[in-house]
Design a protein around this motif. Structure first.
Motif, PDB file in Angstrom:
ATOM      1  N   PRO A  44      32.292  35.008  45.139  1.00  9.19           N
ATOM      2  CA  PRO A  44      33.746  34.753  44.811  1.00  9.19           C
ATOM      3  C   PRO A  44      34.018  33.329  44.630  1.00  9.19           C
ATOM      4  O   PRO A  44      35.152  32.750  44.099  1.00  9.19           O
ATOM      5  CB  PRO A  44      34.570  35.274  45.878  1.00  9.19           C
ATOM      6  N   ASN A  91      38.040  33.056  44.443  1.00 10.69           N
ATOM      7  CA  ASN A  91      38.827  33.791  43.279  1.00 10.69           C
ATOM      8  C   ASN A  91      39.161  35.100  43.980  1.00 10.69           C
ATOM      9  O   ASN A  91      38.497  35.888  44.668  1.00 10.69           O
ATOM     10  CB  ASN A  91      37.299  34.373  42.248  1.00 10.69           C
ATOM     11  N   LYS A  92      40.585  35.352  43.885  1.00 10.26           N
ATOM     12  CA  LYS A  92      41.112  36.373  44.821  1.00 10.26           C
ATOM     13  C   LYS A  92      40.657  37.748  44.314  1.00 10.26           C
ATOM     14  O   LYS A  92      40.604  38.689  45.548  1.00 10.26           O
ATOM     15  CB  LYS A  92      42.533  36.183  44.953  1.00 10.26           C
ATOM     16  N   ALA A  93      40.208  38.043  43.516  1.00  8.88           N
ATOM     17  CA  ALA A  93      39.815  39.081  42.869  1.00  8.88           C
ATOM     18  C   ALA A  93      38.677  39.696  43.281  1.00  8.88           C
ATOM     19  O   ALA A  93      38.367  40.875  43.463  1.00  8.88           O
ATOM     20  CB  ALA A  93      40.039  39.373  41.236  1.00  8.88           C
ATOM     21  N   LEU A  94      37.930  38.582  43.629  1.00  9.46           N
ATOM     22  CA  LEU A  94      36.596  39.021  44.209  1.00  9.46           C
ATOM     23  C   LEU A  94      36.255  38.741  45.695  1.00  9.46           C
ATOM     24  O   LEU A  94      35.120  38.987  46.314  1.00  9.46           O
ATOM     25  CB  LEU A  94      35.371  38.082  43.462  1.00  9.46           C
ATOM     26  N   GLU A  95      37.450  38.468  46.254  1.00  3.10           N
ATOM     27  CA  GLU A  95      37.367  38.131  47.801  1.00  3.10           C
ATOM     28  C   GLU A  95      37.062  39.423  48.496  1.00  3.10           C
ATOM     29  O   GLU A  95      37.297  40.628  48.253  1.00  3.10           O
ATOM     30  CB  GLU A  95      38.618  37.742  48.328  1.00  3.10           C
ATOM     31  N   THR A  96      36.208  39.303  49.628  1.00  5.29           N
ATOM     32  CA  THR A  96      35.657  40.069  50.596  1.00  5.29           C
ATOM     33  C   THR A  96      36.441  39.919  52.001  1.00  5.29           C
ATOM     34  O   THR A  96      36.759  38.632  52.045  1.00  5.29           O
ATOM     35  CB  THR A  96      34.388  40.693  50.664  1.00  5.29           C
ATOM     36  N   THR A  99      34.705  36.319  52.903  1.00  2.46           N
ATOM     37  CA  THR A  99      34.692  35.239  52.152  1.00  2.46           C
ATOM     38  C   THR A  99      34.437  34.003  52.751  1.00  2.46           C
ATOM     39  O   THR A  99      33.716  32.962  52.510  1.00  2.46           O
ATOM     40  CB  THR A  99      35.989  35.079  51.123  1.00  2.46           C
ATOM     41  N   GLU A 140      46.172  31.016  38.872  1.00  2.75           N
ATOM     42  CA  GLU A 140      46.953  31.649  40.028  1.00  2.75           C
ATOM     43  C   GLU A 140      46.122  32.597  40.774  1.00  2.75           C
ATOM     44  O   GLU A 140      46.141  32.707  41.976  1.00  2.75           O
ATOM     45  CB  GLU A 140      48.041  32.451  39.291  1.00  2.75           C
ATOM     46  N   ASN A 141      45.000  32.979  40.176  1.00  3.23           N
ATOM     47  CA  ASN A 141      44.148  33.997  41.069  1.00  3.23           C
ATOM     48  C   ASN A 141      43.065  33.340  41.760  1.00  3.23           C
ATOM     49  O   ASN A 141      42.221  33.876  42.245  1.00  3.23           O
ATOM     50  CB  ASN A 141      43.635  34.897  39.985  1.00  3.23           C
ATOM     51  N   LYS A 143      42.126  30.782  45.019  1.00  2.00           N
ATOM     52  CA  LYS A 143      42.828  30.139  46.391  1.00  2.00           C
ATOM     53  C   LYS A 143      42.050  28.800  46.695  1.00  2.00           C
ATOM     54  O   LYS A 143      40.756  28.626  46.451  1.00  2.00           O
ATOM     55  CB  LYS A 143      42.672  31.077  47.346  1.00  2.00           C
TER      56      LYS A 143
END
Ligand code: FMN
Length: 192
Positions: A44, A91-96, A99, A140-141, A143
């Protein structure tokens, strides 16, 4: 130098010579981060290299250094500031759930690869994230996790056995001492 030697000699560096780091070397550091272990191999993380002098200076103003030292004495003086930063983004969309662990592995890779090139570093979590987000146009997506300050070392901190406090301190010659727990304290064998 062996990986073991690099690991045992590594210290966080907060005083830097003002010699620029070649861009290819900074790219190589990010390449070592890219290859780090990643939970479920989600990868991510992304990175921004900041080596433009004005941008480095501006970002430096939004970071905090060695807060345990009195009177802000841990903050690099103007002529000893880092010459580059690497911003670590997730990447917030790929966070686990893991992370943060990914970040640890990636940043340590960069720290050790930098040291092999003679470059010192200090991992900085005390960074003004809203500033970084705006100044470096972070989508925005993503962090802002932290930043890694980099430069050729202009100090020689020393690790020493921890006796009382974990607080690092400077001696009367201005050398930074970093207390570390002993192997005996942290190591267990076949059970706690
Ligand atoms: C996740 C993380 C965040 C850190 N953030 C800062 C920071 O914001 N400012 C700073 O001066 N040092 C920071 N450090 C560096 C620590 O202060 C340093 O690792 C510690 O004092 C031990 O010293 P050593 O790295 O030389 O072993 C950070 C280290 C880690 C692992």
């Amino acid at each position: 130098m062996s990986v073991y030697s690099l690991i045992t000699r590594r210290r966080s560096i907060r005083r830097f010579k003002q010699t620029p780091i070649p861009f290819d070397t900074l790219k190589k550091l990010v390449d070592t981060a890219r290859l780090a272990p990643s939970a479920t191999n989600m990868q991510p993380l992304q990175y921004i290299i900041i080596d433009d002098k004005d941008q480095v200076n501006a970002l430096f103003g939004h970071t905090q250094w060695a807060r345990l030292l009195p009177n802000n004495s841990g903050r690099p003086a103007e002529h000893q500031q880092p010459v580059a930063f690497i911003v670590i983004l997730a990447n917030k969309a790929l966070e686990t759930a893991w992370t943060n662990h990914d970040v640890g592995a990636a940043v340590e890779n960069m720290i050790l690869a930098a040291l092999e090139e003679g470059i010192g570093s200090c991992w900085i979590a005390s960074v003004n994230r809203p500033y970084v987000t705006e100044a470096f146009h972070i989508p925005e997506n993503f962090k802002v996790d932290s930043v890694l300050g980099l430069g050729y070392p202009d100090e020689d901190p020393v690790a020493e056995p921890l006796t009382q406090s974990t607080d690092y301190y400077k001696d009367d010659k201005g050398r930074l001492h970093v207390p570390k727990r002993s192997l005996d304290e942290v190591l267990h064998h076949n059970g706690f």
